[in-house]
Design a protein around this motif. Structure first.
Motif, PDB file in Angstrom:
ATOM      1  N   ASP A 179     117.384  49.598  81.171  1.00  0.00           N
ATOM      2  CA  ASP A 179     117.185  48.439  80.312  1.00  0.00           C
ATOM      3  C   ASP A 179     117.086  48.893  78.857  1.00  0.00           C
ATOM      4  O   ASP A 179     116.791  50.041  78.566  1.00  0.00           O
ATOM      5  CB  ASP A 179     115.915  47.687  80.712  1.00  0.00           C
ATOM      6  CG  ASP A 179     116.024  47.074  82.100  1.00  0.00           C
ATOM      7  OD1 ASP A 179     117.142  46.970  82.620  1.00  0.00           O
ATOM      8  OD2 ASP A 179     114.982  46.703  82.656  1.00  0.00           O
ATOM      9  N   TYR A 198     121.673  44.660  82.868  1.00  0.00           N
ATOM     10  CA  TYR A 198     120.321  45.129  82.592  1.00  0.00           C
ATOM     11  C   TYR A 198     119.536  44.106  81.788  1.00  0.00           C
ATOM     12  O   TYR A 198     120.085  43.150  81.267  1.00  0.00           O
ATOM     13  CB  TYR A 198     120.394  46.461  81.836  1.00  0.00           C
ATOM     14  CG  TYR A 198     121.192  47.491  82.585  1.00  0.00           C
ATOM     15  CD1 TYR A 198     120.651  48.139  83.689  1.00  0.00           C
ATOM     16  CD2 TYR A 198     122.495  47.789  82.214  1.00  0.00           C
ATOM     17  CE1 TYR A 198     121.385  49.074  84.390  1.00  0.00           C
ATOM     18  CE2 TYR A 198     123.230  48.719  82.916  1.00  0.00           C
ATOM     19  CZ  TYR A 198     122.676  49.351  84.006  1.00  0.00           C
ATOM     20  OH  TYR A 198     123.406  50.268  84.708  1.00  0.00           O
ATOM     21  N   LYS A 199     118.262  44.371  81.677  1.00  0.00           N
ATOM     22  CA  LYS A 199     117.382  43.516  80.886  1.00  0.00           C
ATOM     23  C   LYS A 199     117.416  43.970  79.426  1.00  0.00           C
ATOM     24  O   LYS A 199     117.532  45.146  79.130  1.00  0.00           O
ATOM     25  CB  LYS A 199     115.951  43.594  81.422  1.00  0.00           C
ATOM     26  CG  LYS A 199     115.817  43.029  82.806  1.00  0.00           C
ATOM     27  CD  LYS A 199     114.377  43.102  83.276  1.00  0.00           C
ATOM     28  CE  LYS A 199     114.283  42.500  84.656  1.00  0.00           C
ATOM     29  NZ  LYS A 199     114.084  43.480  85.685  1.00  0.00           N
ATOM     30  N   CYS A 200     117.261  43.000  78.564  1.00  0.00           N
ATOM     31  CA  CYS A 200     117.283  43.240  77.125  1.00  0.00           C
ATOM     32  C   CYS A 200     116.004  42.644  76.532  1.00  0.00           C
ATOM     33  O   CYS A 200     115.694  41.490  76.778  1.00  0.00           O
ATOM     34  CB  CYS A 200     118.524  42.560  76.566  1.00  0.00           C
ATOM     35  SG  CYS A 200     118.594  42.453  74.799  1.00  0.00           S
ATOM     36  N   SER A 201     115.283  43.457  75.774  1.00  0.00           N
ATOM     37  CA  SER A 201     114.036  42.996  75.165  1.00  0.00           C
ATOM     38  C   SER A 201     114.035  43.279  73.671  1.00  0.00           C
ATOM     39  O   SER A 201     114.558  44.302  73.232  1.00  0.00           O
ATOM     40  CB  SER A 201     112.830  43.720  75.759  1.00  0.00           C
ATOM     41  OG  SER A 201     112.736  43.499  77.131  1.00  0.00           O
ATOM     42  N   TYR A 210     123.882  42.381  79.474  1.00  0.00           N
ATOM     43  CA  TYR A 210     122.542  42.078  79.964  1.00  0.00           C
ATOM     44  C   TYR A 210     122.531  40.757  80.732  1.00  0.00           C
ATOM     45  O   TYR A 210     123.321  39.860  80.456  1.00  0.00           O
ATOM     46  CB  TYR A 210     121.561  42.015  78.795  1.00  0.00           C
ATOM     47  CG  TYR A 210     121.652  43.217  77.886  1.00  0.00           C
ATOM     48  CD1 TYR A 210     121.137  44.447  78.285  1.00  0.00           C
ATOM     49  CD2 TYR A 210     122.276  43.131  76.644  1.00  0.00           C
ATOM     50  CE1 TYR A 210     121.235  45.549  77.459  1.00  0.00           C
ATOM     51  CE2 TYR A 210     122.374  44.239  75.811  1.00  0.00           C
ATOM     52  CZ  TYR A 210     121.858  45.440  76.230  1.00  0.00           C
ATOM     53  OH  TYR A 210     121.960  46.550  75.422  1.00  0.00           O
ATOM     54  N   ASP A 211     121.591  40.654  81.662  1.00  0.00           N
ATOM     55  CA  ASP A 211     121.459  39.395  82.387  1.00  0.00           C
ATOM     56  C   ASP A 211     120.109  38.730  82.170  1.00  0.00           C
ATOM     57  O   ASP A 211     119.915  37.585  82.526  1.00  0.00           O
ATOM     58  CB  ASP A 211     121.729  39.583  83.882  1.00  0.00           C
ATOM     59  CG  ASP A 211     120.762  40.538  84.545  1.00  0.00           C
ATOM     60  OD1 ASP A 211     119.905  41.116  83.864  1.00  0.00           O
ATOM     61  OD2 ASP A 211     120.862  40.708  85.767  1.00  0.00           O
ATOM     62  N   THR A 212     119.159  39.445  81.577  1.00  0.00           N
ATOM     63  CA  THR A 212     117.842  38.889  81.295  1.00  0.00           C
ATOM     64  C   THR A 212     117.462  39.245  79.856  1.00  0.00           C
ATOM     65  O   THR A 212     117.647  40.376  79.426  1.00  0.00           O
ATOM     66  CB  THR A 212     116.779  39.464  82.259  1.00  0.00           C
ATOM     67  OG1 THR A 212     117.192  39.208  83.602  1.00  0.00           O
ATOM     68  CG2 THR A 212     115.417  38.834  82.021  1.00  0.00           C
ATOM     69  N   TYR A 213     116.927  38.254  79.145  1.00  0.00           N
ATOM     70  CA  TYR A 213     116.564  38.435  77.736  1.00  0.00           C
ATOM     71  C   TYR A 213     115.115  38.014  77.550  1.00  0.00           C
ATOM     72  O   TYR A 213     114.705  36.971  78.046  1.00  0.00           O
ATOM     73  CB  TYR A 213     117.464  37.568  76.845  1.00  0.00           C
ATOM     74  CG  TYR A 213     118.917  37.901  77.022  1.00  0.00           C
ATOM     75  CD1 TYR A 213     119.522  38.848  76.226  1.00  0.00           C
ATOM     76  CD2 TYR A 213     119.665  37.282  78.022  1.00  0.00           C
ATOM     77  CE1 TYR A 213     120.855  39.178  76.423  1.00  0.00           C
ATOM     78  CE2 TYR A 213     120.995  37.606  78.222  1.00  0.00           C
ATOM     79  CZ  TYR A 213     121.581  38.557  77.411  1.00  0.00           C
ATOM     80  OH  TYR A 213     122.891  38.885  77.616  1.00  0.00           O
ATOM     81  N   GLN A 214     114.368  38.851  76.824  1.00  0.00           N
ATOM     82  CA  GLN A 214     112.980  38.485  76.553  1.00  0.00           C
ATOM     83  C   GLN A 214     112.574  38.937  75.163  1.00  0.00           C
ATOM     84  O   GLN A 214     113.050  39.944  74.647  1.00  0.00           O
ATOM     85  CB  GLN A 214     112.045  39.060  77.604  1.00  0.00           C
ATOM     86  CG  GLN A 214     111.997  40.548  77.685  1.00  0.00           C
ATOM     87  CD  GLN A 214     111.101  41.027  78.818  1.00  0.00           C
ATOM     88  OE1 GLN A 214     110.569  40.249  79.586  1.00  0.00           O
ATOM     89  NE2 GLN A 214     110.924  42.327  78.915  1.00  0.00           N
TER      90      GLN A 214
END
Length: 194
Positions: free
Chosen positions: A44, A7-10, A118-122
């Motif tokens: 996410d 999932y994405k992590c913000s 997670y696979d995406t970090y912002q």
């Protein structure tokens, strides 16, 4: 067996020491971000960090009590939740250091990377950057380099939403960007937008 979905992590950083108009715009933006994810029943995760608050509650300050003040880690890494807006609405403003707030947020992203979920970090920063940093240039340069390096190491994106910087025309090359920045006229009193 299918591979586990990631999932994405913000980390969303919100400056609470701004004009009332900007604070309302930041709240609206936060609700839009959370609402889009929440109502899509997306899994996410996000962490909310407040900067320029009267309180201090963050892991970096726990390790270095002389720094990272006026920064609150309002939530841990949790599902997007519209109710978390109450942290922004209820926070009392104070003069802090928004750059140190970004450092705290980067630490949160790096810690999330260790979980391997997670696979995406912002990193999303909602600030008008109007609070003076009160740091010498060398310290600012070191902090920016450490932030840049950490974000590159985890392939993270960073977005600043808020500073009012007019773009007079289409920028098509690095030279256009350079020329524009050299002739930039600031619309606010921030000494941080340079």
């Amino acid at each position: 067996m299918a591979p586990r979905k990631k999932y994405k992590c913000s980390v969303i950083v919100v400056d609470v020491n701004t004009t009332p108009e900007f604070k309302q715009e930041a709240i609206r933006c936060y609700l839009s971000i959370c609402g889009a994810i929440y109502f899509a029943e997306n899994l996410d995760r996000s962490q909310l960090i407040l900067i320029n608050t009267a309180e201090t509650n963050n892991k970096r300050n726990d390790r270095d009590a002389d720094r990272y003040k006026n920064i609150v880690e309002a939530t841990e890494m949790v599902a997007y939740d519209l109710r978390n807006v109450s942290y922004i609405e209820d926070a009392l403003p104070a003069n802090g250091n928004w750059l140190e707030g970004v450092e705290v947020a980067v630490d949160a992203l790096v810690s999330s990377k260790e979980s391997n979920l997670y696979d995406t970090y912002q990193l999303i920063v909602l600030s008008d950057l109007s609070t003076p940093l009160n740091m010498d240039k060398e310290h600012i340069d070191n902090a920016i380099e450490n932030i840049r390096r950490a974000l590159n190491d985890i392939d993270a994106y960073i977005y600043f939403l808020g500073p009012v910087i007019p773009v007079p025309r289409m920028l098509q090359s690095k030279k256009d960007v350079y020329d524009w920045v050299q002739n930039l006229e600031r619309n606010n009193e921030s000494s941080n937008v340079q």
